[in-house]
Design a protein around this motif. Structure first.
Motif, PDB file in Angstrom:
ATOM      1  N   PHE A 151       3.175 -12.517   6.130  1.00 22.97           N
ATOM      2  CA  PHE A 151       3.728 -11.227   5.886  1.00 22.97           C
ATOM      3  C   PHE A 151       5.365 -11.000   5.927  1.00 22.97           C
ATOM      4  O   PHE A 151       5.667 -11.596   6.863  1.00 22.97           O
ATOM      5  CB  PHE A 151       3.024 -10.277   7.037  1.00 22.97           C
ATOM      6  CG  PHE A 151       3.866  -8.778   7.009  1.00 22.97           C
ATOM      7  CD1 PHE A 151       3.536  -8.076   5.839  1.00 22.97           C
ATOM      8  CD2 PHE A 151       4.156  -8.152   8.202  1.00 22.97           C
ATOM      9  CE1 PHE A 151       3.873  -6.715   5.616  1.00 22.97           C
ATOM     10  CE2 PHE A 151       4.604  -6.818   8.050  1.00 22.97           C
ATOM     11  CZ  PHE A 151       4.734  -6.331   6.731  1.00 22.97           C
ATOM     12  N   VAL A 194       2.895 -10.111   0.771  1.00 23.46           N
ATOM     13  CA  VAL A 194       2.386 -11.359   1.704  1.00 23.46           C
ATOM     14  C   VAL A 194       2.421 -12.419   0.884  1.00 23.46           C
ATOM     15  O   VAL A 194       2.192 -12.691  -0.595  1.00 23.46           O
ATOM     16  CB  VAL A 194       0.830 -11.055   1.810  1.00 23.46           C
ATOM     17  CG1 VAL A 194       0.477 -12.332   2.562  1.00 23.46           C
ATOM     18  CG2 VAL A 194       0.749  -9.887   2.936  1.00 23.46           C
ATOM     19  N   ALA A 226      -3.539  -7.649  -0.463  1.00 18.40           N
ATOM     20  CA  ALA A 226      -3.654  -8.580   0.722  1.00 18.40           C
ATOM     21  C   ALA A 226      -4.789  -7.888   1.626  1.00 18.40           C
ATOM     22  O   ALA A 226      -5.557  -8.645   2.176  1.00 18.40           O
ATOM     23  CB  ALA A 226      -2.380  -8.636   1.449  1.00 18.40           C
ATOM     24  N   VAL A 250      -3.501 -13.731   7.600  1.00 17.15           N
ATOM     25  CA  VAL A 250      -1.936 -13.461   7.756  1.00 17.15           C
ATOM     26  C   VAL A 250      -1.309 -13.600   8.939  1.00 17.15           C
ATOM     27  O   VAL A 250      -1.910 -13.274   9.847  1.00 17.15           O
ATOM     28  CB  VAL A 250      -1.728 -11.795   7.287  1.00 17.15           C
ATOM     29  CG1 VAL A 250      -0.343 -11.312   7.086  1.00 17.15           C
ATOM     30  CG2 VAL A 250      -2.456 -11.425   5.856  1.00 17.15           C
ATOM     31  N   ILE A 255      -2.527  -5.800  11.323  1.00 18.36           N
ATOM     32  CA  ILE A 255      -2.443  -5.553   9.922  1.00 18.36           C
ATOM     33  C   ILE A 255      -2.355  -4.347   9.238  1.00 18.36           C
ATOM     34  O   ILE A 255      -1.383  -3.962   8.537  1.00 18.36           O
ATOM     35  CB  ILE A 255      -3.226  -6.653   9.129  1.00 18.36           C
ATOM     36  CG1 ILE A 255      -3.097  -8.103   9.546  1.00 18.36           C
ATOM     37  CG2 ILE A 255      -2.763  -6.642   7.377  1.00 18.36           C
ATOM     38  CD1 ILE A 255      -4.042  -9.100   8.789  1.00 18.36           C
TER      39      ILE A 255
END
Length: 415
Positions: A67, A74, A220, A232, A246
């Motif tokens: 990230f 991303v 993402a 991630v 996230i």
């Protein structure tokens, strides 16, 4: 061979790279990273089908990304993961390329003396260079015909109308690029000449791949939440992020918090967060089977492809238009959403004309932002709204409406 094509087409271009279409059907055979492998038809398979069972195997790749809060994206650094995400659904774009991550292939082609098949970006660059040279040659030919007509008028007093077409004026169907000039021979004893360097060795190490695949935040989250094929990593802690982390980090990235600060500050989430608005539209069209790509080239938010950019041109252009259910929420909001206020008809006419000229249908996608008063909030405390927006479950309160805009052209639509 010229890449210039006659421009007098009557409708949208239905296919691209017709000579490579069969190869593309094999390379881009899977529409999503998740692949279903079906066993051959047998009696056992038919019997299991009657019982509601199946032998189909589901292959879910595990791609990894990092990230990047500064660019709101991303980064997928693994070349294998980048290839999977691009060839199975056209996710992301190369940070050093126009779309497909082909920087390494272009560098290898540049180092080879014998040449090889051009990449998509090299084909585009060659076509643009030929189109520019064609316009120059055509302008020179028209100027020569005009000069000849003036010379006839001065010498004979006869008026000759310069022709804009004919054997002397090249057209897209007759023009051919000039052959490349032969390389100039240099003395063999001159230092630094290609003769001293010799041809590129076949076993020479390829250049280091400096390109990574860059995923937008909606892409993402769609890969992570819906397909479960992306993990991630938080660059500050170097640890894998959970779905809740996230979801909050992607919203916070649009609220301009201090960058590279650990732990991240707690900010008040809002219903009109740009990430939520754009993800709703992205998820809506992806779930309907469309390939969604960025549309900044045509002054819109998204472009919709049936199969992908290597097969067909985009047929639809999407402009995201947020709509507040309660005008009081818009007045109290600290965010200035794009297209949230009524736009001028001149702007709409301009965008529609641009997309009509390239045979694309303009779609205004209205995302209704729910009124804060009708949400099931326990109290009026802002923390309760933050708790509601801390999970993707809040998407159930939003709705999407679509309006198709077509430009009326009297000369074309009279029939």
């Amino acid at each position: 061979m010229s890449l210039i094509k006659p421009s007098g087409r009557k409708g949208p271009v239905s296919g691209k790279n017709a000579g490579r279409r069969n190869n593309n059907n094999q390379i881009y055979a899977h529409p999503l990273p998740v692949v279903f492998w079906y066993p051959p038809a047998t009696r056992i398979r038919s019997l299991l089908g009657l019982l509601g069972l199946t032998l189909t195997k589901v292959e879910t790749p595990q791609c990894h990304g990092i990230f990047d809060e500064a660019t709101r994206s991303v980064w997928v650094e693994s070349r294998d993961d980048s290839t999977i995400l691009w060839r199975r659904g056209f996710f992301g774009k190369g940070d050093l390329s126009r779309s497909e991550p082909s920087w390494l292939a272009r560098q290898i082609n540049a180092r080879r003396t014998g040449g090889s098949r051009l990449t998509s970006e090299e084909m585009t660059a060659k076509r643009r260079a030929e189109r520019k040279q064609f316009k120059i040659d055509r302008a020179r030919a028209i100027a020569a015909v005009a000069a000849e007509a003036e010379a006839v008028f001065e010498s004979e007093g006869r008026v000759v109308v310069p022709a804009l077409s004919g054997p002397a004026i090249p057209s897209a169907a007759t023009w051919k690029p000039a052959p490349a000039p032969a390389p100039t021979e240099l003395p063999t004893d001159t230092p630094g000449t290609p003769q001293d360097e010799g041809p590129l060795e076949e076993d020479e190490e390829p250049p280091e791949d400096l390109e990574h695949l860059q995923l937008t935040l909606p892409e993402a989250f769609f890969l992570m939440w819906n397909l479960n094929c992306l993990t991630v990593t938080d660059p500050l802690t170097n640890e894998l992020m959970t779905t809740s982390q996230i979801w909050l980090a992607f919203q916070t990235a649009h609220l301009n918090p201090p960058l590279f600060v650990s732990p991240r500050p707690v900010v008040e989430l809002q219903l009109d967060n740009p990430f939520i608005i754009n993800y709703i539209v992205y998820h809506h069209y992806r779930s309907l089977g469309w390939v969604v790509r960025g549309g900044i080239k045509f002054c819109v938010d998204y472009m919709l492809y049936k199969r992908g950019p290597v097969f067909n041109h985009a047929e639809f252009s999407v402009v995201v238009c947020p709509v507040y259910e309660d005008p009081a929420d818009q007045a109290a909001s600290t965010l200035d959403l794009h297209h949230a206020s009524p736009f001028a008809w001149s702007w709409l006419s301009t965008i529609n004309r641009v997309n009509t000229q390239v045979y694309k249908t303009l779609i205004l996608t209205y995302v209704t932002i729910p009124a804060r008063a009708r949400l099931p909030l326990p109290t009026a405390d802002p923390a309760s709204l933050t708790q509601l927006l801390s999970s993707p479950a809040c998407l159930q309160y939003y709705s999407v409406r679509e309006v198709t805009v077509r430009r009326f052209i009297p000369a074309r639509m009279r029939d």
